[in-house]
Structure formats: C-alpha cells, structure tokens
Design a protein around this motif. Structure first.
Motif, PDB file in Angstrom:
ATOM      1  N   GLY A   1     -45.865  18.421 -88.471  1.00  8.53           N
ATOM      2  CA  GLY A   1     -47.180  18.827 -89.554  1.00  8.53           C
ATOM      3  C   GLY A   1     -46.051  18.009 -91.234  1.00  8.53           C
ATOM      4  N   GLY A   2     -46.691  17.422 -91.970  1.00 12.83           N
ATOM      5  CA  GLY A   2     -46.382  16.678 -93.085  1.00 12.83           C
ATOM      6  C   GLY A   2     -46.851  16.735 -94.327  1.00 12.83           C
ATOM      7  N   GLY A   3     -46.601  16.974 -95.608  1.00 10.74           N
ATOM      8  CA  GLY A   3     -48.107  17.964 -96.617  1.00 10.74           C
ATOM      9  C   GLY A   3     -48.038  16.027 -97.052  1.00 10.74           C
ATOM     10  N   LEU A   4     -49.896  15.948 -97.669  1.00 11.00           N
ATOM     11  CA  LEU A   4     -49.455  14.451 -97.835  1.00 11.00           C
ATOM     12  C   LEU A   4     -49.206  14.564 -99.320  1.00 11.00           C
ATOM     13  CD1 LEU A   4     -51.059  11.917 -96.737  1.00 11.00           C
ATOM     14  CD2 LEU A   4     -53.102  12.440 -97.649  1.00 11.00           C
ATOM     15  N   GLU A   5     -50.075  15.104-100.540  1.00 11.20           N
ATOM     16  CA  GLU A   5     -49.718  16.162-101.599  1.00 11.20           C
ATOM     17  C   GLU A   5     -48.204  15.942-102.342  1.00 11.20           C
ATOM     18  OE1 GLU A   5     -51.781  17.917 -99.658  1.00 11.20           O
ATOM     19  OE2 GLU A   5     -53.886  18.269-100.565  1.00 11.20           O
ATOM     20  N   ARG A   6     -47.686  16.134-101.485  1.00  3.51           N
ATOM     21  CA  ARG A   6     -45.755  16.106-101.703  1.00  3.51           C
ATOM     22  C   ARG A   6     -45.633  14.721-101.383  1.00  3.51           C
ATOM     23  NH1 ARG A   6     -43.871  22.305-100.082  1.00  3.51           N
ATOM     24  NH2 ARG A   6     -44.808  23.547-101.028  1.00  3.51           N
ATOM     25  N   ILE A   7     -45.818  14.538 -99.345  1.00  3.06           N
ATOM     26  CA  ILE A   7     -45.215  12.744-100.157  1.00  3.06           C
ATOM     27  C   ILE A   7     -45.605  12.255-101.033  1.00  3.06           C
ATOM     28  CG2 ILE A   7     -45.509  11.350 -98.632  1.00  3.06           C
ATOM     29  CD1 ILE A   7     -45.788  13.530 -95.857  1.00  3.06           C
ATOM     30  N   ALA A   8     -47.339  12.157-102.287  1.00  3.19           N
ATOM     31  CA  ALA A   8     -46.999  11.586-102.976  1.00  3.19           C
ATOM     32  C   ALA A   8     -46.382  11.616-104.351  1.00  3.19           C
ATOM     33  CB  ALA A   8     -48.841  11.453-103.065  1.00  3.19           C
ATOM     34  N   THR A   9     -46.574  12.782-104.386  1.00 10.35           N
ATOM     35  CA  THR A   9     -45.271  13.211-105.012  1.00 10.35           C
ATOM     36  C   THR A   9     -43.979  12.573-105.072  1.00 10.35           C
ATOM     37  OG1 THR A   9     -46.588  15.734-105.349  1.00 10.35           O
ATOM     38  CG2 THR A   9     -44.651  15.927-106.475  1.00 10.35           C
ATOM     39  N   ALA A  10     -43.728  12.459-104.653  1.00  8.93           N
ATOM     40  CA  ALA A  10     -41.747  12.567-103.690  1.00  8.93           C
ATOM     41  C   ALA A  10     -42.173  10.471-103.942  1.00  8.93           C
ATOM     42  CB  ALA A  10     -41.258  12.517-102.650  1.00  8.93           C
ATOM     43  N   LEU A  11     -42.870   9.315-103.958  1.00  8.47           N
ATOM     44  CA  LEU A  11     -43.452   8.711-103.515  1.00  8.47           C
ATOM     45  C   LEU A  11     -44.043   7.952-104.895  1.00  8.47           C
ATOM     46  CD1 LEU A  11     -43.903   6.921-101.302  1.00  8.47           C
ATOM     47  CD2 LEU A  11     -46.481   6.690-101.161  1.00  8.47           C
ATOM     48  N   ASN A  12     -44.610   8.832-105.518  1.00  8.15           N
ATOM     49  CA  ASN A  12     -44.513   8.443-107.479  1.00  8.15           C
ATOM     50  C   ASN A  12     -43.803   8.471-107.644  1.00  8.15           C
ATOM     51  OD1 ASN A  12     -47.073   6.601-105.635  1.00  8.15           O
ATOM     52  ND2 ASN A  12     -48.207   8.194-106.008  1.00  8.15           N
ATOM     53  N   GLY A  13     -42.398   9.091-107.661  1.00  9.14           N
ATOM     54  CA  GLY A  13     -41.999   9.423-108.431  1.00  9.14           C
ATOM     55  C   GLY A  13     -41.876  10.677-108.964  1.00  9.14           C
ATOM     56  N   GLU A  14     -43.148  11.644-109.224  1.00 13.64           N
ATOM     57  CA  GLU A  14     -43.623  12.550-109.419  1.00 13.64           C
ATOM     58  C   GLU A  14     -42.486  14.087-109.591  1.00 13.64           C
ATOM     59  OE1 GLU A  14     -45.327  13.102-112.511  1.00 13.64           O
ATOM     60  OE2 GLU A  14     -46.833  10.334-112.237  1.00 13.64           O
ATOM     61  N   LYS A  15     -43.196  15.293-110.238  1.00 12.97           N
ATOM     62  CA  LYS A  15     -41.680  15.940-110.229  1.00 12.97           C
ATOM     63  C   LYS A  15     -43.528  17.297-110.170  1.00 12.97           C
ATOM     64  CE  LYS A  15     -37.446  16.083-112.255  1.00 12.97           C
ATOM     65  NZ  LYS A  15     -36.177  16.602-112.799  1.00 12.97           N
ATOM     66  N   ASP A  16     -44.037  16.885-110.420  1.00 17.22           N
ATOM     67  CA  ASP A  16     -45.463  18.023-110.442  1.00 17.22           C
ATOM     68  C   ASP A  16     -46.263  17.665-109.033  1.00 17.22           C
ATOM     69  OD1 ASP A  16     -47.559  19.753-110.740  1.00 17.22           O
ATOM     70  OD2 ASP A  16     -47.298  19.329-113.388  1.00 17.22           O
ATOM     71  N   ILE A  17     -47.001  17.848-108.699  1.00 15.21           N
ATOM     72  CA  ILE A  17     -47.977  17.915-107.473  1.00 15.21           C
ATOM     73  C   ILE A  17     -49.314  17.419-108.321  1.00 15.21           C
ATOM     74  CG2 ILE A  17     -48.696  19.998-106.496  1.00 15.21           C
ATOM     75  CD1 ILE A  17     -47.894  19.023-103.690  1.00 15.21           C
ATOM     76  N   TYR A  18     -49.604  18.640-109.146  1.00 12.13           N
ATOM     77  CA  TYR A  18     -50.537  18.129-110.105  1.00 12.13           C
ATOM     78  C   TYR A  18     -50.766  17.262-110.656  1.00 12.13           C
ATOM     79  CZ  TYR A  18     -51.290  22.960-108.613  1.00 12.13           C
ATOM     80  OH  TYR A  18     -51.643  23.846-107.846  1.00 12.13           O
ATOM     81  N   ASN A  19     -49.462  16.070-111.027  1.00 13.45           N
ATOM     82  CA  ASN A  19     -49.883  14.439-111.961  1.00 13.45           C
ATOM     83  C   ASN A  19     -50.101  13.848-110.669  1.00 13.45           C
ATOM     84  OD1 ASN A  19     -49.188  15.477-114.440  1.00 13.45           O
ATOM     85  ND2 ASN A  19     -46.649  15.348-113.756  1.00 13.45           N
ATOM     86  N   THR A  20     -50.415  14.074-109.124  1.00 16.91           N
ATOM     87  CA  THR A  20     -50.767  13.314-108.374  1.00 16.91           C
ATOM     88  C   THR A  20     -52.002  12.773-108.988  1.00 16.91           C
ATOM     89  OG1 THR A  20     -50.978  14.187-106.095  1.00 16.91           O
ATOM     90  CG2 THR A  20     -49.043  13.710-106.555  1.00 16.91           C
TER      91      THR A  20
END
Ligand code: SER
Length: 333
Positions: free
Chosen positions: A257-276
């Motif tokens: 299981g993987g967290g889609l929003e968290r992967i997007a956070t890493a992928l988009n160079g964010e530190k804050d999941i709410y900035n995705t």
C-alpha cells in the motif's frame, strides 16, 4: 522527476502495474461491506481480506487498485504537514505467490515505478526492514535487505545497513534501517502476539522519502520528526499463527500500500501535503471564504481541508450522520 497531476499519477501507477501483469479492480466503498471490524475502509487491503485468507479472487492472483481510505485513528495528527484522515491508497496484491521470488517481484515493481518511471531520486529514498526476533522465533528479513541493497548498488549508492537506528539515526550513513516488530511487522491485529490462531501476517518493508536531506543526523525513518515521509509499505504476508507459534505459509501473499498524496508531495518537491494539487482548489475557496491566507493559520486550514474532503467522499458513498456504530448507512446503500 516528472511532475504530475493527481490524474496523471493515478494513471501512471495503474498502467505500470497492468503492464507487469496486474488486473485493476475499482475502489471499494468507504463504508465496508460485510465487515464490522471498522466503521470505514481504512486501507487498501481491507476489501482483500477474504483473498489474503485463501479465497480465490474472481479476476486473478495479481491485483492493483487505488482505494479510498478513511483512517479515524489518525484524526489527532491532522494539522501537521503529512497526515490525512481521507487519502487514496495505491495497492498491489499477489495472492498465493511463489515463495522463491515474491519479494523480488514486489521490490522490482515498486522500485521501477518510483525510481525509473516517476524519476524519484533514490538518494532520498530510505528503507526499513524487519530485524528479526528471538522471542517470536522469526528471522531477520535478509532476503528483502539483500534485494533493496542490490537496487541501491545498481544506482551507485552504498546500501549501508543500520541496525541501531534509535542510537545512530542517519549519522553512520544508513540507507536500510532495521527495526523490530513494533515497526516492521504487519497484521490486522497490529502486533504478532495479538494475532488470533489462523491469522496471516508478516514482516514488512517500508519506504520513506527524505524531505530534508542533510537534516538532523539523529533522525531516522521511525523517529518522530517531519524529515522522513512514509510513502509506502510492502507487507510480505508469509506467516500464519498456529497455537503460540508462527509457521511459514507455503504460498505467501504480497500486500503493498502506498499513499498517493504523499508520493505526489515527494514528486512535486513539496514538504507540505496540502500544497499538492489535491488541495489547491479547496484551499483557494477556503481563503476566499475566510478572507485569510493559508499561512495565517496552517493548522486550522489543514484540518478544515482534510475534514471537508473526508466528509465529501463519505457523503458520496452514502453516509449520513449518526451517533452509534454504523448507523451512518443511508437506506438503499
Ligand atoms: N496493509 C498495509 C497497510 O495498510 C499495506 O497495504 O499499510
């Protein structure tokens, strides 16, 4: 790294897994069917339980999906940079797998999607694995450690194994961190000792993304800090409880299981999941309605964004407010 919208990320995952032989199943409802164990579906594996226990899945033994999840246990954590009650969990399952290669198949798949397909920097990827337990008479997961080590070596990274993370953090250059069953064992009961007879479980291997390279060297993947973001968990479900012992299953299961929003956070160079992108439009609306900026009150903004999103998906799945157990189910659902 390839920046992606949520839809592109979903499509990338499903296409990749289909490309290596998985069949896609749709997300189940947030209101579990025939499962009184939780009020809401809290993980991708929940609807898979009958098949993990041995029932034949109608579409095959290799499945991938994106499951809507709602974890009320995390509700008090919401307000920080990474916790959500509602999230999308990408999953891969292999039922009745071949014990000779199922770990390699899973780690190959998940490495190739993250590192080759998405272009996530392997230098920022950290891994945890099971250190073994004399009390449980279960050995260290040397197989998973070896497979991850080969992966890191293949991209020129020395796979240093840290077996005392609480003391040394990343200060000795650790890449693969070993923990006991409190961190690296997965079963429905939480801990191996609480597993009822007949229940399957096993060691797991979690994946973390370093949000602050060069940060506090005493931090490590399981430490309470915002440096390491857990982005996925590979469960090697290969033991069954028998009386007080654990016996190896001849045909183990994979539960990833993987967290889609968290992967997007890493992928988009964010530190804050709410900035995705998952939150951009609601955040804009909330700023408009409140007359405040997101940065004026991060915690309140995050709580409202998370809870409104969770409530929206619950209503969409037919829930309505009630004050007892599963009284939330609307008639007709
Ligand atoms: N069952 C594991 C989890 O929920 C992996 O899917 O973390």
């Amino acid at each position: 790294m390839v920046k992606m919208t949520p839809d592109e990320l979903r499509k990338s995952y499903i296409d990749f897994m289909k490309g290596i032989g998985a069949s896609q199943v749709p997300s189940s409802s947030l209101l579990p069917e025939n499962d009184p164990s939780t009020l809401f579906t809290g993980s991708g594996m929940q609807p898979m339980v009958p098949y993990l226990l041995g029932e034949k899945h109608p579409i095959g033994n290799e499945i991938a999906n994106i499951q809507k999840c709602l974890r009320t246990v995390d509700i008090d954590e919401v307000g920080d940079t990474s916790h959500l009650t509602f999230f999308e969990m990408i999953g891969r399952w292999e039922f009745k797998a071949n014990e000779n290669n199922y770990k390699k198949k899973q780690i190959d798949a998940i490495w190739n999607w993250h590192i080759i397909e998405l272009g996530i920097d392997p230098g920022r990827l950290y891994i945890s694995a099971f250190i073994g337990s004399d009390d449980l008479n279960i050995q260290k997961d040397t197989e998973a450690i070896q497979i991850w080590s080969e992966k890191f070596k293949s991209v020129g990274i020395e796979p240093i194994i840290e077996d005392d993370p609480y003391k040394y953090g990343t200060s000795r250059g650790g890449k693969i961190f070993l923990y006991d069953e409190k961190e690296n064992w997965w079963c429905r009961a939480g801990s191996p000792l609480d597993m009822p007879v007949g229940e399957p479980g096993g060691p797991d291997s979690e994946m973390f993304y370093d949000l602050e390279p060069g940060g506090d060297s005493l931090d490590h993947p399981a430490s309470v800090s915002e440096r390491f973001l857990e982005i996925g968990n590979n469960v090697f479900m290969c033991y069954k409880k028998e009386d007080t012992r654990f016996v190896k299953m001849q045909n183990p299961n994979i539960d990833y299981g993987g967290g889609l929003e968290r992967i997007a956070t890493a992928l988009n160079g964010e530190k804050d999941i709410y900035n995705t992108a998952f939150f951009l439009n609601p955040k804009k609306k909330l700023m408009e309605l409140s007359g405040k900026q997101y940065t004026d009150d991060l915690k309140s903004f995050r709580i409202i964004l998370d809870h409104v999103r969770a409530a929206t998906f619950l209503i969409n799945d037919g829930a309505e407010p009630a004050n007892s157990d599963a009284g939330y189910k609307q008639e007709g659902y």
